[in-house]
Design a protein around this motif. Structure first.
Motif, PDB file in Angstrom:
ATOM      1  N   ASP A 393       0.814  -1.213   0.000  1.00 37.04           N
ATOM      2  CA  ASP A 393       0.000   0.000   0.000  1.00 37.04           C
ATOM      3  C   ASP A 393       0.854   1.271   0.000  1.00 37.04           C
ATOM      4  OD1 ASP A 393       1.016  -0.291   2.506  1.00 37.04           O
ATOM      5  OD2 ASP A 393      -0.887  -0.055   3.575  1.00 37.04           O
ATOM      6  N   TRP A 394       2.111   1.166  -0.454  1.00 37.26           N
ATOM      7  CA  TRP A 394       3.004   2.319  -0.554  1.00 37.26           C
ATOM      8  C   TRP A 394       3.179   2.716  -2.019  1.00 37.26           C
ATOM      9  CZ3 TRP A 394       7.356   3.982   3.019  1.00 37.26           C
ATOM     10  CH2 TRP A 394       7.016   3.757   4.362  1.00 37.26           C
ATOM     11  N   ILE A 395       3.265   4.024  -2.265  1.00 40.21           N
ATOM     12  CA  ILE A 395       3.655   4.546  -3.574  1.00 40.21           C
ATOM     13  C   ILE A 395       4.750   5.579  -3.354  1.00 40.21           C
ATOM     14  CG2 ILE A 395       1.343   4.215  -4.553  1.00 40.21           C
ATOM     15  CD1 ILE A 395       1.208   7.380  -4.491  1.00 40.21           C
ATOM     16  N   ALA A 396       5.473   5.891  -4.407  1.00 40.97           N
ATOM     17  CA  ALA A 396       6.539   6.890  -4.330  1.00 40.97           C
ATOM     18  C   ALA A 396       6.695   7.547  -5.686  1.00 40.97           C
ATOM     19  CB  ALA A 396       7.856   6.244  -3.893  1.00 40.97           C
ATOM     20  N   PHE A 397       6.911   8.846  -5.685  1.00 42.93           N
ATOM     21  CA  PHE A 397       7.250   9.560  -6.920  1.00 42.93           C
ATOM     22  C   PHE A 397       8.077  10.786  -6.552  1.00 42.93           C
ATOM     23  CE2 PHE A 397       3.025  11.223  -5.775  1.00 42.93           C
ATOM     24  CZ  PHE A 397       3.244  12.595  -5.787  1.00 42.93           C
ATOM     25  N   GLN A 422      -7.135   4.275  -5.762  1.00 42.86           N
ATOM     26  CA  GLN A 422      -6.785   2.874  -5.964  1.00 42.86           C
ATOM     27  C   GLN A 422      -6.501   2.142  -4.650  1.00 42.86           C
ATOM     28  OE1 GLN A 422      -7.038   1.351  -8.834  1.00 42.86           O
ATOM     29  NE2 GLN A 422      -7.525   3.239  -9.957  1.00 42.86           N
ATOM     30  N   GLY A 423      -6.674   2.830  -3.509  1.00 44.74           N
ATOM     31  CA  GLY A 423      -6.577   2.157  -2.224  1.00 44.74           C
ATOM     32  C   GLY A 423      -5.229   2.190  -1.555  1.00 44.74           C
ATOM     33  N   PHE A 424      -4.304   3.041  -1.984  1.00 48.49           N
ATOM     34  CA  PHE A 424      -2.995   3.116  -1.347  1.00 48.49           C
ATOM     35  C   PHE A 424      -3.090   3.938  -0.062  1.00 48.49           C
ATOM     36  CE2 PHE A 424      -1.953   1.796  -5.565  1.00 48.49           C
ATOM     37  CZ  PHE A 424      -0.821   1.013  -5.414  1.00 48.49           C
ATOM     38  N   LYS A 425      -2.246   3.601   0.911  1.00 48.68           N
ATOM     39  CA  LYS A 425      -2.327   4.202   2.244  1.00 48.68           C
ATOM     40  C   LYS A 425      -1.157   5.122   2.557  1.00 48.68           C
ATOM     41  CE  LYS A 425      -6.026   1.762   3.051  1.00 48.68           C
ATOM     42  NZ  LYS A 425      -7.364   2.425   3.021  1.00 48.68           N
ATOM     43  N   HIS A 426       0.007   4.911   1.961  1.00 44.19           N
ATOM     44  CA  HIS A 426       1.194   5.704   2.267  1.00 44.19           C
ATOM     45  C   HIS A 426       1.825   6.172   0.959  1.00 44.19           C
ATOM     46  CE1 HIS A 426       1.125   4.321   6.494  1.00 44.19           C
ATOM     47  NE2 HIS A 426       0.767   3.151   5.975  1.00 44.19           N
ATOM     48  N   ALA A 427       2.298   7.424   0.975  1.00 45.15           N
ATOM     49  CA  ALA A 427       2.922   8.005  -0.213  1.00 45.15           C
ATOM     50  C   ALA A 427       4.163   8.767   0.201  1.00 45.15           C
ATOM     51  CB  ALA A 427       1.957   8.929  -0.936  1.00 45.15           C
ATOM     52  N   VAL A 428       5.290   8.485  -0.464  1.00 40.71           N
ATOM     53  CA  VAL A 428       6.536   9.216  -0.261  1.00 40.71           C
ATOM     54  C   VAL A 428       6.694  10.166  -1.439  1.00 40.71           C
ATOM     55  CG1 VAL A 428       9.019   9.043   0.099  1.00 40.71           C
ATOM     56  CG2 VAL A 428       7.516   7.227   0.946  1.00 40.71           C
TER      57      VAL A 428
END
Length: 457
Positions: A393-397, A422-428
């Protein structure tokens, strides 16, 4: 072979422009070999040689003040396929010329036949086929279950015959499949040659501009993936589309590389089924078909194709190298950029993988043309190197600078909204892309440097 009316055949050098009446292997002007191509030179009347052109009705052109030029709102007609309309900039423009290319069997003819079937009941449409018989086209339409009422079909390769029938039929939409099979009787060269493709395309584009007909030209591609024929073919038309994908795979992607009536980096996604091409309204769900459990070397990033944010999985594999020079393989992104990111990771992140082979891949056969995926690529590399998975549930950009700073990317809030959907919980994300209010259910972690990003990871 009939002689051109009002003109003569000359052989002109593609490099220096020198013209001569007979072909020879070497240009008489610059001395270059195999550079002479056949062309038709129009003979202008004396009255049109100074100001104006042959056949001009309005007379010689005069300069005008740009601020006083009246503009009209472009009226567009939908093709019935929203993904194709998106790539075209909103729909078909009367008098526009569109060139679509792609590998054999990718679905170019299927896409255009579906477009004709959806628009044939609204305005006149003519399908000119130079590669297939009417029976073959009819069998394809029946296999796809298309209702082709109002669609006229012509199996012809003579340019003069095609233009004559178009003058009688007056279609609002004209499809020529393909331009490499059309020939003009004014030229002696074979169909598909440089001179034939250039002259036939010029005549068809001129007809489209004069009559207001929307024109689709299908072009073959070479083994390098470029459109066959002269480069000037892409300059003649208003829009250049490429239909991409593997004929053995289900999904197809259509891109605009040139568009005078819209943005160029738009992306349309289709799925090939037994009943033809189906639109994919949520392509992010396709490229996120991941394993049910966390796997090392996998992280999701948010690309931006035109006006559409697109979630895609970045994969990396780091393994001990037994070669003197470790391999750096990048599929979907530029190899030189991967080498630069690994150098920054070593210098500013303290992770040295100089004796490791590094393989990176973008799932789904996509290509990353922007720098927003830098952070995700390094996350995937570090995850594989340390054999520690990143939560699903992590994304990064974010873009990575040579001094180790994380630079902002355009459209940060749109990317975060798509990730939350889309249901992701954490973003860096970069610190300057931090939104005023985070989307519901998404925790945003802002980082300023590569060290901060690795600590957050």
């Amino acid at each position: 072979m009939s002689k051109p009316k009002g003109g003569k055949i000359l052989y002109r050098c593609t490099e220096c422009g020198h013209a001569q009446s007979k072909w020879s292997g070497q240009c008489g002007g610059c001395g270059l070999w195999n550079s002479l191509v056949e062309s038709v030179e129009e003979r202008l009347p004396a009255s049109s040689r100074h100001g104006g052109y042959a056949g001009s009705v309005a007379g010689p052109a005069q300069p005008v003040d740009l601020a006083k030029v009246e503009t009209e709102e472009i009226s567009r007609s939908t093709t019935g396929l929203s993904e194709l309309d998106r790539v075209l900039g909103g729909g078909l423009v009367p008098g526009s010329a569109i060139l679509i290319g792609g590998d054999p069997g990718i679905g170019k003819s299927t896409l255009l036949l579906q477009t004709l079937a959806l628009t044939g009941n609204r305005f006149k449409a003519l399908y000119v086929t130079g590669e297939e018989s009417p029976q073959q086209v009819s069998l394809r339409a029946r296999r796809l279950g298309l209702a082709c009422e109002g669609v006229r079909l012509l199996a012809e390769t003579s340019l003069e015959r095609i233009l004559g029938i178009c003058s009688e039929e007056q279609p609002a939409l004209l499809v020529v499949d393909s331009i490499q099979t059309i020939y003009s009787e004014l030229l002696q060269s074979a169909p598909g040659s440089v001179a034939q493709v250039r002259e036939c395309a010029a005549q068809l584009v001129r007809y489209a501009k004069q009559s207001g007909t929307s024109l689709f030209l299908v072009g073959h591609v070479t083994k390098e993936g470029a459109l066959a024929g002269p480069r000037v073919l892409e300059h003649m038309v208003d829009t250049v589309l490429y239909f991409e994908g593997d004929s053995g795979q289900r999904y197809r992607v259509i891109r605009a590389f040139k568009n005078r009536f819209g943005a160029v980096n738009e992306l349309g996604v289709f799925a090939m089924t037994e009943t033809g091409l189906k639109e994919v309204r949520n392509p992010s769900a396709i490229f996120l078909s991941r394993y049910e459990e966390d796997m090392p070397g996998s992280v999701v990033t948010v690309m931006r194709e035109g006006s559409r944010p697109l979630l895609v999985e970045v994969q990396a594999l780091v393994d001990e190298s037994h070669l003197a020079a470790p391999r750096r393989v990048a599929l979907g992104l530029e190899g030189n950029r991967l080498a630069m990111l690994l150098a920054v990771l070593h210098r500013h992140g303290g992770v040295g993988i100089l004796n490791q082979d590094v393989f990176t891949n973008l799932v789904g056969g996509l290509r990353m043309s922007e720098t927003a995926g830098d952070l995700a690529v390094l996350f995937a590399v570090v995850s594989s190197y340390r054999d520690k998975p990143i939560p699903r549930d992590w994304i990064a950009f974010g873009e990575l600078g040579l001094s180790g700073e994380i630079r902002p990317v355009p459209g940060g809030e749109e990317r975060l909204r798509e990730a939350a959907k889309q249901g992701f919980k954490h973003a860096v994300v970069p610190a300057k892309n931090t939104p005023r209010g985070s989307p519901e259910g998404l925790q945003v972690m802002a980082v300023k440097s590569l060290r901060d990003a690795l600590d957050a990871l």
